[in-house]
Design a protein around this motif. Structure first.
Motif, PDB file in Angstrom:
ATOM      1  N   PRO A 261      18.751 -50.602 -29.298  1.00 27.61           N
ATOM      2  CA  PRO A 261      18.375 -51.625 -30.281  1.00 27.61           C
ATOM      3  C   PRO A 261      16.948 -52.134 -30.142  1.00 27.61           C
ATOM      4  O   PRO A 261      16.274 -52.383 -31.138  1.00 27.61           O
ATOM      5  CB  PRO A 261      19.400 -52.734 -30.018  1.00 27.61           C
ATOM      6  CG  PRO A 261      20.609 -51.996 -29.549  1.00 27.61           C
ATOM      7  CD  PRO A 261      20.087 -50.867 -28.719  1.00 27.61           C
TER       8      PRO A 261
ATOM      9  N   MET B  79      16.730 -54.281 -38.624  1.00 28.96           N
ATOM     10  CA  MET B  79      17.870 -53.382 -38.706  1.00 28.96           C
ATOM     11  C   MET B  79      18.945 -53.683 -37.663  1.00 28.96           C
ATOM     12  O   MET B  79      20.000 -53.052 -37.660  1.00 28.96           O
ATOM     13  CB  MET B  79      17.412 -51.927 -38.529  1.00 28.96           C
ATOM     14  CG  MET B  79      16.407 -51.452 -39.560  1.00 28.96           C
ATOM     15  SD  MET B  79      17.010 -51.595 -41.270  1.00 28.96           S
ATOM     16  CE  MET B  79      18.447 -50.522 -41.224  1.00 28.96           C
ATOM     17  N   VAL B  80      18.675 -54.646 -36.790  1.00 29.93           N
ATOM     18  CA  VAL B  80      19.560 -54.869 -35.648  1.00 29.93           C
ATOM     19  C   VAL B  80      20.215 -56.240 -35.721  1.00 29.93           C
ATOM     20  O   VAL B  80      19.551 -57.249 -35.978  1.00 29.93           O
ATOM     21  CB  VAL B  80      18.782 -54.730 -34.322  1.00 29.93           C
ATOM     22  CG1 VAL B  80      19.708 -54.911 -33.127  1.00 29.93           C
ATOM     23  CG2 VAL B  80      18.094 -53.363 -34.253  1.00 29.93           C
ATOM     24  N   ASP B  81      21.509 -56.275 -35.467  1.00 29.31           N
ATOM     25  CA  ASP B  81      22.235 -57.533 -35.403  1.00 29.31           C
ATOM     26  C   ASP B  81      21.615 -58.399 -34.304  1.00 29.31           C
ATOM     27  O   ASP B  81      21.333 -57.901 -33.206  1.00 29.31           O
ATOM     28  CB  ASP B  81      23.708 -57.261 -35.090  1.00 29.31           C
ATOM     29  CG  ASP B  81      24.570 -58.490 -35.281  1.00 29.31           C
ATOM     30  OD1 ASP B  81      24.621 -59.306 -34.338  1.00 29.31           O
ATOM     31  OD2 ASP B  81      25.180 -58.642 -36.349  1.00 29.31           O
TER      32      ASP B  81
ATOM     33  N   HIS C  38      23.105 -48.671 -25.108  1.00 31.38           N
ATOM     34  CA  HIS C  38      23.830 -48.766 -26.382  1.00 31.38           C
ATOM     35  C   HIS C  38      24.556 -47.455 -26.683  1.00 31.38           C
ATOM     36  O   HIS C  38      24.001 -46.365 -26.531  1.00 31.38           O
ATOM     37  CB  HIS C  38      22.889 -49.064 -27.539  1.00 31.38           C
ATOM     38  CG  HIS C  38      23.561 -49.018 -28.876  1.00 31.38           C
ATOM     39  ND1 HIS C  38      24.383 -50.035 -29.333  1.00 31.38           N
ATOM     40  CD2 HIS C  38      23.577 -48.055 -29.852  1.00 31.38           C
ATOM     41  CE1 HIS C  38      24.856 -49.710 -30.531  1.00 31.38           C
ATOM     42  NE2 HIS C  38      24.380 -48.516 -30.864  1.00 31.38           N
TER      43      HIS C  38
ATOM     44  N   ARG D 241      26.321 -51.254 -39.296  1.00 34.18           N
ATOM     45  CA  ARG D 241      25.416 -52.333 -38.910  1.00 34.18           C
ATOM     46  C   ARG D 241      25.248 -52.463 -37.402  1.00 34.18           C
ATOM     47  O   ARG D 241      24.142 -52.659 -36.903  1.00 34.18           O
ATOM     48  CB  ARG D 241      25.934 -53.651 -39.498  1.00 34.18           C
ATOM     49  CG  ARG D 241      25.072 -54.868 -39.204  1.00 34.18           C
ATOM     50  CD  ARG D 241      25.448 -56.029 -40.099  1.00 34.18           C
ATOM     51  NE  ARG D 241      26.842 -56.409 -39.942  1.00 34.18           N
ATOM     52  CZ  ARG D 241      27.272 -57.323 -39.073  1.00 34.18           C
ATOM     53  NH1 ARG D 241      26.428 -57.949 -38.285  1.00 34.18           N
ATOM     54  NH2 ARG D 241      28.560 -57.622 -39.012  1.00 34.18           N
ATOM     55  N   LYS D 242      26.353 -52.320 -36.653  1.00 36.25           N
ATOM     56  CA  LYS D 242      26.317 -52.610 -35.224  1.00 36.25           C
ATOM     57  C   LYS D 242      26.238 -51.379 -34.326  1.00 36.25           C
ATOM     58  O   LYS D 242      25.941 -51.504 -33.136  1.00 36.25           O
ATOM     59  CB  LYS D 242      27.535 -53.446 -34.819  1.00 36.25           C
ATOM     60  CG  LYS D 242      27.527 -54.850 -35.386  1.00 36.25           C
ATOM     61  CD  LYS D 242      28.634 -55.691 -34.799  1.00 36.25           C
ATOM     62  CE  LYS D 242      28.544 -57.134 -35.271  1.00 36.25           C
ATOM     63  NZ  LYS D 242      29.582 -58.004 -34.658  1.00 36.25           N
TER      64      LYS D 242
ATOM     65  N   PHE E 162      23.015 -48.760 -36.998  1.00 36.56           N
ATOM     66  CA  PHE E 162      21.838 -49.524 -37.423  1.00 36.56           C
ATOM     67  C   PHE E 162      21.214 -48.967 -38.700  1.00 36.56           C
ATOM     68  O   PHE E 162      19.993 -48.780 -38.792  1.00 36.56           O
ATOM     69  CB  PHE E 162      20.797 -49.582 -36.301  1.00 36.56           C
ATOM     70  CG  PHE E 162      21.349 -50.103 -35.004  1.00 36.56           C
ATOM     71  CD1 PHE E 162      21.823 -51.401 -34.909  1.00 36.56           C
ATOM     72  CD2 PHE E 162      21.409 -49.285 -33.882  1.00 36.56           C
ATOM     73  CE1 PHE E 162      22.354 -51.890 -33.709  1.00 36.56           C
ATOM     74  CE2 PHE E 162      21.935 -49.744 -32.685  1.00 36.56           C
ATOM     75  CZ  PHE E 162      22.407 -51.042 -32.600  1.00 36.56           C
TER      76      PHE E 162
ATOM     77  N   LYS F 145      20.873 -53.446 -42.750  1.00 36.23           N
ATOM     78  CA  LYS F 145      20.263 -54.671 -42.253  1.00 36.23           C
ATOM     79  C   LYS F 145      21.294 -55.796 -42.200  1.00 36.23           C
ATOM     80  O   LYS F 145      22.067 -55.972 -43.145  1.00 36.23           O
ATOM     81  CB  LYS F 145      19.105 -55.095 -43.164  1.00 36.23           C
ATOM     82  CG  LYS F 145      17.923 -54.150 -43.165  1.00 36.23           C
ATOM     83  CD  LYS F 145      16.823 -54.654 -44.095  1.00 36.23           C
ATOM     84  CE  LYS F 145      15.651 -53.692 -44.119  1.00 36.23           C
ATOM     85  NZ  LYS F 145      14.571 -54.164 -45.024  1.00 36.23           N
TER      86      LYS F 145
END
Length: 223
Positions: free
Chosen positions: A38, A45-47, A57, A161-162, A165, A168
């Protein structure tokens, strides 16, 4: 005189050996792909809760149905190299271009049991198992190698999303179970045997997909 010539030849041979070893090592280093975490990505783009992760990751757990109605989970991908995309069957813009390119990847690695392709739908209300089966057949997809995956929209988007990626977090606010907006990304994501991201590629670009094919071969050489 002969002794001097012999010493010179031995010295020259040593220089050549050292040069060859250094060249080989440099080539091996150049062929290694980075592990993407991340912290390496655009923060947009990253939570937020994942932004500080600088290493370690991996793709999270998932379980979706493929075009044959069989459940495919992250456990089925352990020890495999795979390429992931997000698309929808009714897309008339970038998705057809992307899947023409993914067909190329499929053709190259169709006989290789270590490689898989994963096409996640972003429109599961339309893209049920039957629809995905029709689409997969039209693209000549081997169901044992290329999975067209559908399931609950919330779970599909959360994975995007998680884990991958490609969505957004700001856009995810409108992506509930009945959200009307779609993920519309042209990215292919390359994942290694340990479920780590190793590359992003423009799925509409022939040259970038050429690089993807090259990079898959690099990962196949990794132990």
């Amino acid at each position: 005189m002969k002794r001097i010539a012999l010493v010179f030849l031995l010295f020259l041979a040593g220089v050549i050996v050292v040069y060859m070893l250094q060249t080989k090592k440099q080539k091996e280093n150049e062929e290694q792909l980075s592990i993407i975490n991340p912290i390496d990505l655009d923060p947009e783009m990253v939570d937020p809760e994942l932004l500080r992760i600088g290493f370690g990751h991996t793709i999270g757990a998932f379980r979706f149905q493929n075009q044959e109605g069989k459940f495919i989970s992250d456990k089925d991908l352990k020890g495999k190299i795979f390429v992931a995309e997000y698309f929808f069957t009714s897309c008339g813009t970038i998705c057809p271009k992307m899947n023409v390119q993914l067909q190329r990847v499929h053709k190259v690695f169709k006989e290789n049991d270590e490689v898989r392709l994963l096409s996640f739908t972003v429109d599961p209300e339309v893209d049920n198992v039957a629809q995905m089966q029709r689409y997969a057949a039209a693209h000549g997809a081997d169901p044992n190698r290329w999975y067209f995956l559908t399931g609950k929209k919330k779970e599909l988007y959360e994975l995007a999303r998680k884990s991958f990626f490609v969505l957004k977090p700001a856009e995810a606010e409108n992506q509930g179970d009945v959200g009307s907006d779609f993920i519309h990304t042209n990215n292919f994501v390359l994942v290694d045997r340990k479920m780590r991201i190793r590359g992003y590629y423009d799925g509409t670009s022939e040259s970038e997909v050429d690089q993807l094919i090259t990079d898959i071969r690099v990962l196949l050489k990794e132990k």
